[in-house]
Design an enzyme around this catalytic site. Sequence first.
Site, PDB file in Angstrom:
ATOM      1  CE  LYS A 178      27.106  36.171  80.882  1.00  0.00           C
ATOM      2  NZ  LYS A 178      27.294  35.213  79.788  1.00  0.00           N
ATOM      3  NE  ARG A 231      27.319  30.482  73.951  1.00  0.00           N
ATOM      4  CZ  ARG A 231      27.717  30.820  75.167  1.00  0.00           C
ATOM      5  NH1 ARG A 231      27.158  30.254  76.220  1.00  0.00           N
ATOM      6  NH2 ARG A 231      28.670  31.712  75.333  1.00  0.00           N
ATOM      7  CG  HIS A 284      32.822  31.724  75.340  1.00  0.00           C
ATOM      8  ND1 HIS A 284      33.442  32.505  76.280  1.00  0.00           N
ATOM      9  CD2 HIS A 284      31.910  30.975  76.016  1.00  0.00           C
ATOM     10  CE1 HIS A 284      32.921  32.251  77.485  1.00  0.00           C
ATOM     11  NE2 HIS A 284      32.000  31.312  77.348  1.00  0.00           N
ATOM     12  NE  ARG A 336      34.794  36.748  76.542  1.00  0.00           N
ATOM     13  CZ  ARG A 336      35.422  35.950  75.685  1.00  0.00           C
ATOM     14  NH1 ARG A 336      36.314  36.438  74.835  1.00  0.00           N
ATOM     15  NH2 ARG A 336      35.173  34.652  75.690  1.00  0.00           N
ATOM     16  CE1 TYR A 392       1.943  21.778  99.800  1.00  0.00           C
ATOM     17  CE2 TYR A 392       3.899  22.936  99.013  1.00  0.00           C
ATOM     18  CZ  TYR A 392       2.571  22.957  99.413  1.00  0.00           C
ATOM     19  OH  TYR A 392       1.884  24.134  99.431  1.00  0.00           O
ATOM     20  CB  CYS A 443       7.060  25.657  99.896  1.00  0.00           C
ATOM     21  SG  CYS A 443       6.887  24.209 100.950  1.00  0.00           S
ATOM     22  CG  MET A 444       5.931  30.034  95.017  1.00  0.00           C
ATOM     23  SD  MET A 444       4.326  30.421  94.266  1.00  0.00           S
ATOM     24  CE  MET A 444       4.029  28.961  93.274  1.00  0.00           C
ATOM     25  CG  ASP A 445       5.184  31.619  98.971  1.00  0.00           C
ATOM     26  OD1 ASP A 445       5.461  32.270  97.957  1.00  0.00           O
ATOM     27  OD2 ASP A 445       4.104  31.012  99.135  1.00  0.00           O
TER      28      ASP A 445
END
Length: 384
Positions: A42, A136, A168, A224, A268, A315-317
């Site tokens: 999955k 669950r 599970h 599993r 930052y 940072c983002m990038d």
Amino acid sequence: MTGPASPRAEIVVDLAAIRHNVRVLRDLVQVDAPVQLMVVVKADGYGHGMVEVAEAARDAGADWLGVATIDEALALRAAGDRGHLLCWLSAPGDDFAAAVAAGVEVTAYTVAELEEIAAVGGGARVQLKVDTGLSRGGAPRADWRDLFAVASELEHAGRITVTGIWSHFVASDEPAHPMNDAQEAAFREALDLAAGAGLDPEVTHLANSAAAILRPSSHFDLVRCGIAAYGLDPAPGETPRLGLRPAMTARARLVMSKPITAGDGVSYGHTWVADHDTSVGLVPAGYGDGVPRAAGNSASVWVDDSRRPIRGRVCMDQVVVDLHGELPPPGTEVVLFGPGDRGEPTAQDWAEAVGTISYEIVTRIGGRFERRHTDSETSEDGTE
């Protein structure tokens, strides 16, 4: 002419490691009894590539594949997989008819869901999930008798075939946790009730990766294995050395390096300020690519045969790493995490650094990383 440019950041997955891990797990669970093995693929194969991992797992002897959603199951069928395949997480409006037509085994938690599946026709193969304490998915204990009774009626009417009953674990990665014994006892109770209702499924299963390794009493007919198939430890500190191999390496190429002096802050908010002269390097991957923001000032990467700590906020990038005064050229390889063979950080190291689990590290990494599959059994350098 120059060749194609190397990617600025890539995920490299060694399919030979997947096959090796599946063989190790299959041998382990079959020591005392013939137990079938399901490899869970999955979430795009836990970030490793669902179709490619599925093929490698089948090659290594996986009896079953497991996915969460019908869409994942249908994608495997479209890619050519024809073996036993179970999915277990449906939502209102999901296409049970397509799953049944493709020979996918679906899971029912409730009587209503069971009847919806039966209404599709076509000889649906259904597994029943019971909740033994995780709270669950799965039928709560109060509903077990009704679920089994309806399932038996539908099976005897020829509308479905009940192929499995399963549950599970809550805490199989903690062998001493009292819920392990409680859940196994509850599961055996559910199987007795199912038998009393006239059900005789092909497989019963409770064990996930940690239980497959640490709790043989919970193996039943099938185990599993998810994270262990990818070479990562399902129970750090508890799992014996099995020789599992992490299959994923996340790496990038240094964009630049530069000296900084004592008192210079990095990234930052200047959450890290150099207390001595050093140098830093810019790595072109950030939280937009699944690098955890929490890795700032906590995780390390591998550059020039040495671990280099991340300095300042992710940072983002991009992220900035401490190069300890060195100035490697642009294009130098940076390994965020890998198998650990050279001393590089592993996904488990990153998990511990940011307070999570290795599952999250490998499944979230992506974004602008390119993913490439190699096979170290076919060539020394792992290229195909």
